[in-house]
Scaffold this active site. Structure first.
Site, PDB file in Angstrom:
ATOM      1  N   HIS A 105       0.833  -1.209   0.000  1.00 51.21           N
ATOM      2  CA  HIS A 105       0.000   0.000   0.000  1.00 51.21           C
ATOM      3  C   HIS A 105       0.869   1.262   0.000  1.00 51.21           C
ATOM      4  O   HIS A 105       0.609   2.201  -0.772  1.00 51.21           O
ATOM      5  CB  HIS A 105      -0.908  -0.007   1.230  1.00 51.21           C
ATOM      6  N   GLU A 106       1.882   1.293   0.849  1.00 50.10           N
ATOM      7  CA  GLU A 106       2.761   2.472   0.899  1.00 50.10           C
ATOM      8  C   GLU A 106       3.524   2.637  -0.403  1.00 50.10           C
ATOM      9  O   GLU A 106       3.741   3.767  -0.866  1.00 50.10           O
ATOM     10  CB  GLU A 106       3.722   2.370   2.082  1.00 50.10           C
ATOM     11  N   HIS A 109       1.516   4.487  -2.891  1.00 51.20           N
ATOM     12  CA  HIS A 109       1.596   5.951  -2.824  1.00 51.20           C
ATOM     13  C   HIS A 109       2.798   6.471  -3.613  1.00 51.20           C
ATOM     14  O   HIS A 109       2.714   7.515  -4.275  1.00 51.20           O
ATOM     15  CB  HIS A 109       1.702   6.407  -1.370  1.00 51.20           C
TER      16      HIS A 109
END
Length: 236
Positions: A105-106, A109
């Site tokens: 998920h990070e 980004h």
């Protein structure tokens, strides 16, 4: 609906805000319990969180992003200023299914910044305004009440609305990062068919916290509008 009910109770808070606050508490507990549950499940490939983040970057053709360790639990984040993904102790070197989801998920980004994803650029652009708004809203409202100046009250409500705008923009950013993460996990076989739903549940639980934050901010904004809108009508 009256502003104050029996015993001076703020009815707008009870009806509008409190349910959202309770939802936020539930969502935070949900993400913690889900992360803890799937932190006990090790992925069969033995992939660490840091390696999963690298895989997401590589799959999306993103280079030049460092991956570093940061202390704390669930303190994982991407820092666009230094172009660094920072993963917590429970994620960086962990081989749990939950850590794979969070790390991916990070990295999602980082991919968003690399490709110029519009919502994340908008969020970055409005951060200074939203920080000012969150600090100035209450002082402006109080000052407006003391001076009996509706203009200051209106500006205070608008300032609070900036923080609501930030939450509104943040939600699609977070959902898109999770979508990119899960797509990479699935298409590259980072997790097995049995492990993938666990990572998805972890990220879905995390997304609920952003939904709750937006709901709470919207409820607070509506409460302020109703309170001071009603006050203006009563003063006429």
């Amino acid at each position: 609906m009256p502003y104050y009910g029996y015993y001076g109770i703020d009815m707008y808070y009870i009806v509008l805000v409190l349910p959202c606050v309770l939802f936020a508490f539930w969502a935070q507990n949900k993400v913690n319990s889900t992360f803890n549950r799937y932190s006990r499940v090790q992925n069969l490939r033995g992939l660490t969180g840091a390696q999963a983040a690298e895989a997401v970057l590589r799959y999306n053709g993103v280079s030049g992003v460092r991956i570093e360790y940061v202390s704390g639990k669930l303190t994982d984040h991407f820092d666009p200023r230094s172009n660094v993904i920072r993963l917590s102790s429970a994620v960086y070197s962990s081989t749990s299914v939950a850590s794979i989801g969070v790390a991916a998920h990070e990295a999602g980004h980082a991919v968003q910044y690399a490709i110029g994803y519009a919502p994340i650029k908008l969020r970055a652009a409005i951060i200074p305004l939203t920080q000012f708004g969150s600090m100035a809203a209450m002082p402006l409202l109080i000052l407006g009440l003391i001076l009996n100046t509706s203009t200051l009250v209106t500006i205070g409500i608008a300032a609070f609305g900036l923080s609501t705008l930030f939450q509104l923009v943040t939600l699609p950013v977070e959902l898109d990062a999770s979508r990119r993460a899960l797509q990479t996990i699935q298409q590259n076989g980072l997790l097995t068919a049995d492990e993938y739903p666990m990572a998805k549940k972890t990220l879905t639980a995390a997304a609920l916290t952003y939904v709750a934050a937006l709901a709470t901010s919207l409820a607070q904004l509506l409460r302020l509008v109703l309170i001071f809108g009603g006050r203006d009508r009563n003063d006429r």
